[in-house]
Scaffold this active site. Structure first.
Site, PDB file in Angstrom:
ATOM      1  CE  LYS A 162     -10.184  -8.252   8.321  1.00 41.40           C
ATOM      2  NZ  LYS A 162      -9.237  -7.132   7.211  1.00 41.40           N
ATOM      3  CB  SER A 197      -5.137   1.243  -1.360  1.00 45.05           C
ATOM      4  OG  SER A 197      -4.451   0.436  -1.540  1.00 45.05           O
ATOM      5  CD  GLU A 206     -11.234  -8.520   4.229  1.00 47.32           C
ATOM      6  OE1 GLU A 206     -11.537  -9.021   4.636  1.00 47.32           O
ATOM      7  OE2 GLU A 206     -10.699  -7.856   3.192  1.00 47.32           O
ATOM      8  CB  CYS A 259      -8.608  -3.486  14.787  1.00 48.37           C
ATOM      9  SG  CYS A 259      -8.831  -3.660  12.934  1.00 48.37           S
ATOM     10  CD  GLU A 314      -2.535   1.005  -4.361  1.00 50.43           C
ATOM     11  OE1 GLU A 314      -2.690   0.992  -3.278  1.00 50.43           O
ATOM     12  OE2 GLU A 314      -4.198   0.865  -5.063  1.00 50.43           O
ATOM     13  CD  GLU A 366     -14.631  -9.514  -4.722  1.00 51.90           C
ATOM     14  OE1 GLU A 366     -15.469 -10.307  -5.396  1.00 51.90           O
ATOM     15  OE2 GLU A 366     -14.770  -8.162  -3.365  1.00 51.90           O
ATOM     16  CB  CYS A 370      -6.718  -3.568   6.088  1.00 48.55           C
ATOM     17  SG  CYS A 370      -5.964  -1.313   6.279  1.00 48.55           S
ATOM     18  CD  GLU A 379      -3.058   0.486   2.353  1.00 51.72           C
ATOM     19  OE1 GLU A 379      -3.625  -0.415   2.310  1.00 51.72           O
ATOM     20  OE2 GLU A 379      -3.145   1.366   2.609  1.00 51.72           O
TER      21      GLU A 379
END
Lengths: 391, 157, 625
Positions: C394, C355, C397, C552, C311, C402, C335, C308
């Site tokens: 999560k 990102s 996710e 988190c 990037e 994908e 994230c 990241e």
């Protein structure tokens, strides 16, 4: 649809030019006159109107609002129907006077959805007021602007509760707010707001015209003036009547030619049930207060069926927000059904009456606080009869 | 819904928002207009209103389901709502209800197969001195008797 | 217009006046009050509940929650105020004049008992088969008030179908007590707006738009509603049975990665006070349970920083050197899967700002089923990857279509802190008593930079530690590498760091004020996004957003209860752990460097890393079909 007996305060001869007189004087004088008259809110709770206006008048705020509570939804009440159609001018005058008195520039009439058919009539009168310079800018040449618009409800009894009404006006579910703060402090859109019943507001120009002293002389010490009653049920002449506060229930029954009366429900579904032996009591804030709903039951009536109707009403019309009202009313209704099926023990019945008392003190708003009233009073006065019939 | 219906509805709601305001306080009047015109407030209409008033669709749903006069599904041509509250109850509401059920062949809470009539109960209409009372769509009928009910139904056909 | 700019709801029905405690004193000074016969003074405007707490008078509550606006709907906290006909709810009543309060009078006790009885009568309470058994506020209330029978009956059969549609959140409205904490969480705290009370009276129900399954509405899976639900009406979708099956299956090679936030909070599930990390005790426990390998998610957190961060530098170069008009800045972190779904729903036109780097969880999954499989010779088809996360999102996710870049489902199961604690208890292990052990190779120990991902601002701090040093060749100019502007619980933080005397290859960054922002909780994300939409953030370079309040450590999979104090204690545990580590910077993680030498040989943001470690997003929009 007129007042069926001889009107007292709502006699058209009393109207005079109270409106003009009020607007031409000082705002504070209106507040003082209303306070002096001892007028109390006609919706049922009976908060002194002058005190409410004084609180709003002294609040410092860039905006204030006047709201007419025309969400007459108490079962058995229909007197506002008359006032809204036959006394529309006086209602608007009362609102404008209130606006002038407290320093508001905007007023709303919250009209119950069921009365939508009155909308064009009321809007017509509002337009007429605009043409006559009684609404709009610079009313009576004074530096005073005021406008009124009508907003409709959409079928929710709880919106008759003033803070639920404000929530509804603001586009929310009609759920009552926590108090304090009260609407006179933090009301519509967060600004000081006076919410008054239709009958209260119609009284205002009359009081200004005739004077507080005249008004004080009618009624009783703590209940000045008169009350419009909507009388229905087992009577020969149902309709709207005006009686001075302090009138005995039994005299009222005679007036409407009720026969064979077993009980009278005073104050609608949220009111109390008066049995035959207490008919000598009187209608007043001191004794039996009422918002004007009177339902008469004769000796052929099954009190349990009546109670069931009330409890079904509250189970549906509770806003569902607070526990005592949402679940409590359902438990009382379940109890009625159990009695009907002969399945309710006396012990459990006592438990339910006790629950009713808890609901009276712990519910968030007036709806939950008064919804157990019919259960408690009917079970107190007719419990033996009901149990005897259903065992 | 057809695409043309959707865009017509969107346009209509945009106009309502333009005239009634884009603040949340305009929500009830906007919903009332949609209800009056279409007889119900669809999921799409709710979301379009929410979008324009910048509130969450579920909040509009919360309001729509709170008030008895709003409905989310298509309604019959004649929505018959009989007052079930005490004074009308005392004046033989049950008899009137039975008449309706017998004449239309449906129970309260149901809609006739041809979607012409629906039967519902409603809370106090403020016609307690002239009970039993009912609304058919937005029109009030009072002092009902079984006979009068049959006449009214005939006049609707 | 974007379909994203919701106005803040003013839930006045559920709010009382808020008097700022600082100015209260000036308005009304101190007010004399009496509680249960004893005299006290409180600042004007103090709520009865707060006053009672301050002077140690216990008042039971249910709908009240520290994080949320006041509702006053459950009525459990009623107290008697002398001179008033009705009881008052302590949570809503501001003290503005001298009052006498009774918190335990007969009237109060009886009312509370009745109210609790009513709640129980309407609650499908099968406590022994409930995920919240022994951690249920309704159960505690019943115990505290001596409920020993169902006074008003109780629900024999559930009447609502359980909504299992979501990968993340399970709704069982049979257990709902309508306290509306979830509504206030979803609408006010998180500004998502997928839960609300529908209908009225006894029919009132907390549900979604048109009563649709959660998977079909605009839920971002953050699970904050679960953390605030007093009962078992909302819970996470628990995969532990499938994980046990995998462990029991000798053919399966079951590996687990643990994120820092669960380690900082799991002790709470074993009776410890918030604020103690059990990282190494947990490693031991996981091996005892039967996991084949135990890895540290911080490894891929360090990897995330490399990807990241690179990037970001590439974007900066495109913007500053190549003057590419299509490059999107500021770059947003990606994230937090709750945040990702939030932006997909509410700002679908702005996905290019995110990102493309996957979250550490997903990077790890992809690395495990490729590189790790290669290194160890285990067939990736036999590898089962479990991720212990503080997060309910999560779970969604790892089920995104994908996320199969390894050729397999990269991460098989997302497991929350609560669910892992349950597995450990089931195995008869008392976690705090265990000896400490380390993480397994080939990923070994990670840096403190990866560790602090767990707290809001942590990703930014980790990124700055690396980026600054990469660009200038010097350490960030903060004492002990603690970049204090990144820390703390302010909703939106903004700061900058000047890049001077940069290395020659980064000369285009010379003299630039690297501006960054940090927001946590999607309500704050919305504030940032609205500013972006309004064009006010053109000079900002990098923005960290975490979907949950506190980051988190306040995730929707963390131990219940939650409060700002608890979250602060967990954050402190993480920062303390970081401060004590020898390795504090992601780019110094030798295992990461090994991965780049051996596997991702073309370096960060190269072709292979794009295939495995980067992803794309879906324009979901907020229309509910």
């Amino acid at each position: 649809m007129p007042i069926l007996n001889k009107p007292i305060i709502f006699d058209r001869n009393n109207f005079g030019n109270g409106f003009e007189k009020g607007i031409k004087g000082r705002p504070i004088d209106i507040v003082l006159e209303i306070r002096e008259s001892g007028l109390k809110g006609r919706g049922g709770a009976g908060f002194p109107t002058g005190t409410k206006w004084m609180l709003a008048a002294t609040a410092v705020s860039p905006k204030k609002y006047v709201i007419c509570n025309a969400d007459e939804g108490e079962p058995g009440t229909f007197k506002d129907r008359l006032l809204l159609t036959e006394y529309t001018d006086e209602l608007l005058q009362g609102m404008i006077l209130c606006g002038y008195a407290i320093g508001a520039k905007e007023g709303y009439i919250y009209l119950r959805g069921e009365y939508e058919y009155m909308l064009s009539h009321i809007n017509g009168v509002i337009n007429k007021f605009h043409e006559e310079g009684k609404l709009g800018k610079g009313i009576f040449g004074k530096n005073f602007d005021f406008d009124i618009s009508v907003r409709l409800g959409s079928g929710a009894y709880v919106c008759g509760e003033e803070s639920a009404l404000i929530e509804s006006l603001e586009g929310h579910r009609g759920e009552p707010r926590n108090r304090p703060p009260y609407p006179v402090n933090t009301g519509y859109m967060g600004y000081p707001t006076v919410v008054n019943n239709v009958e209260t507001l119609v009284s205002v120009p009359i009081i200004i015209n005739k004077g507080a002293e005249w008004f004080r002389n009618i009624g009783t010490e703590k209940s000045r003036g008169t009350k419009l009653l909507s009388i229905s049920g087992d009577v020969e002449r149902p309709g709207i009547y005006e009686v001075p506060f302090g009138t005995k229930i039994i005299d009222m029954l005679e007036m409407v030619r009720a026969k064979d009366t077993k009980a009278v429900q005073i104050g609608g579904a949220s009111g109390i049930c008066i049995p035959e032996e207490e008919l000598h009591r009187n209608l007043s804030f001191e004794d039996v207060p009422t918002g004007g709903s009177i339902i008469v039951f004769n000796k052929s009536r099954d009190m349990l069926k009546i109670l069931k109707n009330f409890m079904e009403f509250f189970t549906e019309e509770s806003c569902g927000q607070c526990t005592p009202c949402r679940v409590g009313n359902k438990k009382l209704l379940d109890g009625v059904n159990m009695i009907e099926q002969g399945k309710c023990s006396v012990k459990y019945l006592r438990e339910l009456i006790d629950l009713g008392r808890t609901m009276q003190v712990s519910s968030k708003c007036g709806l939950g606080q008064s919804s157990p009233n019919p259960f408690i009073t009917i079970m107190t006065h007719f419990g033996d009869e009901i149990l005897a019939e259903h065992y | 819904m057809l695409a043309s219906e959707v865009s017509a509805l969107n346009e209509e709601i945009q106009e309502l928002v333009q005239t009634l305001g884009n603040g949340r306080q305009a929500l009830m009047p906007i919903l009332q207009h949609i209800q009056r015109k279409h007889g119900y407030i669809s999921a799409h209409a709710q979301q379009e209103v929410a979008r324009l008033l910048k509130i969450h669709p579920v909040e509009v749903d919360g309001v729509v389901t709170f008030y008895a006069f709003f409905r989310k599904g298509r309604r019959a041509k004649y929505n018959i709502r009989l007052c079930q509250t005490i004074s009308c109850d005392l004046m033989n509401k049950d008899g009137i209800a039975k008449t309706f059920e017998r004449e239309l062949g449906i129970k309260f809470g149901e809609v006739t197969k041809d979607e012409k009539y629906s039967l519902e109960f409603i809370s106090c209409l403020g016609m307690c001195d002239q009970g039993p009372a009912m609304l058919i769509n937005n029109e009030v009928y009072t002092n009902l008797t079984p006979r009068k009910v049959v006449d009214i139904l005939n006049s609707l056909k | 217009m974007t379909d994203s700019s919701f106005s803040t709801r003013i839930p006045t029905a559920q709010q009382s006046i808020k008097i700022d405690k600082g100015s209260a004193h000036e308005i009304g000074g101190l007010v004399d009050i009496e509680i249960n016969g004893k005299q006290f003074q409180v600042p004007f405007g103090t709520y009865i509940l707060d006053a009672c707490k301050q002077f140690d008078f216990h008042i039971p509550t249910l709908c009240y929650h520290d994080d949320l606006c006041i509702a006053g709907v459950c009525r459990v906290c009623v107290v008697e105020v002398e001179g008033m006909r009705t009881l008052q709810s302590a949570c809503t009543y501001p003290i503005t004049n001298s009052i006498k309060i009774k918190t335990t009078s007969e009237k109060v006790r009886k009312s509370r008992r009745h109210i609790i009885d009513l709640l129980l009568s309407d609650h499908y309470g099968e406590c022994y088969s409930c995920v919240r058994n022994n951690n249920c506020e309704l159960q505690s209330l019943a115990k505290e008030h001596g409920v020993d029978f169902y006074r008003f009956g109780h629900v024999q059969n559930p009447h609502y179908e359980v909504d299992n549609s979501s990968y993340s959140v399970v709704r069982d409205m049979n257990k709902c007590v309508l306290c509306r904490r979830c509504v206030r969480t979803c609408i006010d705290l998180q500004e998502v707006g997928c839960l609300e009370a529908l209908n009225r009276g006894y029919e009132t129900k907390i549900t979604t738009f048109m009563d649709k399954p959660l998977a079909e509405v605009i839920c971002i899976n953050c699970g904050q509603c679960i953390n605030r639900c007093p009962t078992g009406a909302l819970r996470a979708n628990d995969p532990s049975d499938a994980i046990w099956d995998a462990i029991d299956n000798p053919k399966k090679h079951v590996v687990i990665q643990t994120a820092p936030s669960p380690r900082a909070a799991i002790g709470e599930e074993f009776g410890l006070a918030p604020g103690r990390s059990l990282t190494r005790e947990l490693n031991t426990a996981l091996r005892m349970i039967g996991f084949d390998r135990v890895f540290d998610t911080n490894f891929t957190a360090d990897l995330t920083i490399m990807e990241e961060g690179t990037e970001l530098l590439l974007r900066l170069k495109s913007a500053l050197v190549d003057k590419d008009p299509n490059v999107k800045l500021p770059q947003f972190t990606s994230c937090s899967p709750g945040w990702v779904k939030f932006i997909e729903h509410f700002y679908p036109d702005y996905l290019d700002y995110l990102s493309t780097a996957k979250s550490p969880q997903q990077m790890f999954g992809a690395v495990l089923k490729t590189f790790y499989a290669q290194e160890t010779g285990v067939d990736p088809a036999d590898i089962v990857t479990v991720a212990v996360m503080p997060c309910s999102a999560k779970k969604f996710e790892c089920n995104r279509p994908e996320m199969n870049d390894s050729g397999f489902k990269d991460v098989d199961y997302g497991l929350t802190t609560r669910e892992l604690a349950q597995m450990i208890k089931e195995a008869g292990i008392n976690l705090p008593d265990l000896p400490k052990t380390g993480f397994d190779e080939p990923f070994g120990e990670a840096s403190g930079a990866g560790l602090i991902f767990g707290a809001t601002g942590g990703v930014m701090e980790a990124a700055l530690r690396t980026a600054y040093e990469l660009v200038t060749g010097r350490e960030v100019p903060f004492e002990n590498l603690n970049i204090t502007p990144c820390r703390g619980m302010d909703g939106v933080k903004e700061a900058s760091i000047k890049l001077e005397n940069v290395k020659p290859e980064w000369s285009f960054l010379e003299g630039i004020d690297l501006k960054f922002m940090i927001a946590h909780g999607t309500a704050n994300a919305k504030i940032v996004m609205d500013r972006l939409v309004a064009g006010e953030l053109n000079d900002v370079h990098f923005i960290e957003i975490m979907g949950c309040p506190g980051g988190c450590i306040g995730g929707g999979g963390q131990p219940i209860p939650t409060s700002s104090e608890i979250r602060a204690a967990r954050a402190k545990a993480i920062y303390d752990e970081d401060a004590g580590l020898p390795l504090r910077k992601s780019h110094e993680n030798q295992h990461v460097n090994y991965l780049y030498q051996k596997f991702l040989t073309e370096g960060p943001c190269s072709h292979l890393s794009h295939k495995l470690l980067h992803t794309h997003y879906t324009k979901r929009g907020s229309y509910i079909a």
